[in-house]
Design an enzyme around this catalytic site. Structure first.
Site, PDB file in Angstrom:
ATOM      1  N   HIS A  22      35.640  41.902  73.756  1.00  0.00           N
ATOM      2  CA  HIS A  22      36.160  42.129  72.419  1.00  0.00           C
ATOM      3  C   HIS A  22      37.523  42.517  72.675  1.00  0.00           C
ATOM      4  O   HIS A  22      38.622  42.025  72.174  1.00  0.00           O
ATOM      5  CB  HIS A  22      35.636  43.647  71.876  1.00  0.00           C
ATOM      6  CG  HIS A  22      36.407  43.901  70.579  1.00  0.00           C
ATOM      7  ND1 HIS A  22      36.023  43.826  69.381  1.00  0.00           N
ATOM      8  CD2 HIS A  22      37.583  44.716  70.435  1.00  0.00           C
ATOM      9  CE1 HIS A  22      36.685  44.371  68.625  1.00  0.00           C
ATOM     10  NE2 HIS A  22      38.090  44.831  69.079  1.00  0.00           N
ATOM     11  N   GLU A  23      37.892  43.294  73.786  1.00  0.00           N
ATOM     12  CA  GLU A  23      39.174  43.500  74.375  1.00  0.00           C
ATOM     13  C   GLU A  23      39.965  42.258  75.056  1.00  0.00           C
ATOM     14  O   GLU A  23      41.304  42.026  74.703  1.00  0.00           O
ATOM     15  CB  GLU A  23      39.313  44.709  75.264  1.00  0.00           C
ATOM     16  CG  GLU A  23      39.013  46.050  74.745  1.00  0.00           C
ATOM     17  CD  GLU A  23      39.792  46.399  73.541  1.00  0.00           C
ATOM     18  OE1 GLU A  23      40.824  46.084  73.398  1.00  0.00           O
ATOM     19  OE2 GLU A  23      39.164  47.054  72.339  1.00  0.00           O
ATOM     20  N   HIS A  26      41.230  39.862  72.155  1.00  0.00           N
ATOM     21  CA  HIS A  26      42.564  40.320  71.838  1.00  0.00           C
ATOM     22  C   HIS A  26      43.786  39.981  72.790  1.00  0.00           C
ATOM     23  O   HIS A  26      44.832  39.604  72.273  1.00  0.00           O
ATOM     24  CB  HIS A  26      42.761  42.087  71.493  1.00  0.00           C
ATOM     25  CG  HIS A  26      41.893  42.518  70.328  1.00  0.00           C
ATOM     26  ND1 HIS A  26      42.013  42.017  69.367  1.00  0.00           N
ATOM     27  CD2 HIS A  26      40.969  43.749  70.437  1.00  0.00           C
ATOM     28  CE1 HIS A  26      41.187  42.819  68.430  1.00  0.00           C
ATOM     29  NE2 HIS A  26      40.682  43.562  69.165  1.00  0.00           N
TER      30      HIS A  26
END
Length: 228
Positions: A22-23, A26
């Site tokens: 997820h990170e 980003h």
């Protein structure tokens, strides 16, 4: 103690992979749109230790939901800050939903193998059972993270997407909610029907759709892990 160790062994890899991807998503999206901040700080890295938030990590093992340290993004470096932040924010939930699809496909693949002569092997059962539990939890946690993060409240990704699509005046109003965002999220989850009437049914339906005939495995995994 043995049960606790079994639960952690099932949850550890899927949970760390879910919050790490997820990170990283980003940070990767931000760099594609012109902001190298995540790479310069060493956050474009699949080592989960670079992304863990202690409280958010513990929360995953207790509640089945958690968070990582947000990847820093300098909107001033983006070529089109307002528009590009929409895609940067959206990339995290997309990464989780793609992991959910991959988990569902692998879960179904093991189910198909089980119906063949390979499934008659005792070794197959010994290996497949814990792997299926891991995949079942991976499917659940990634759908949950993907959907929940799209709730249109800052500091969730959905809040940043909302800021990107709103006119400037309304976007500034939503941005002012960010210091109180975590409190608002807790209020929505624990003191309103948003979770029980909207989010939980949506997440459950999507997990069931993806898992298909293997949905029982997901239910068994969640029951073993959280006693539900």
């Amino acid at each position: 103690m043995e049960t606790i160790i079994s639960k952690i062994s099932i949850m550890l890899v899927p949970a760390l992979l879910a919050i790490t991807m997820h990170e990283v998503a980003h940070g990767y999206a931000a760099e594609r749109f012109g902001d190298p901040t995540a790479r310069l700080l060493g956050r474009l890295n699949l080592n989960p230790m670079r992304h863990l938030d202690p409280i958010g990590t513990v929360a995953i093992f207790i509640f089945g939901f958690g968070w990582a340290r947000p990847v820093p993004v300098n909107a001033g470096n983006l070529r089109h800050p307002k528009r590009d932040m929409i895609w940067v924010a959206f990339s995290g939930p997309v990464a989780n939903l793609l992991l959910a699809v991959a988990s569902a496909l692998l879960l179904r693949g093991i189910g198909l193998l089980e119906a063949t002569s390979i499934g008659d092997s005792q070794t197959f059962a010994q290996v497949a059972n814990p792997v299926r539990m891991m995949l079942g939890f991976s499917l659940y946690i990634n759908v949950l993270l993907g959907i929940f993060n799209l709730v249109p409240l800052p500091p969730l990704d959905g809040g940043r997407i909302l800021v990107g699509v709103l006119p400037e005046k309304q976007a500034m109003m939503v941005n002012r909610l960010e210091p109180f965002g975590f409190i608002l999220i807790l209020f929505l989850v624990f003191f309103t029907d948003v979770w029980s009437l909207v989010l939980a049914p949506l997440i459950g339906s999507l997990v069931k759709l993806m898992a298909g005939p293997e949905f029982g495995v997901v239910q068994h995994a969640m029951s073993f892990l959280f006693g539900n």
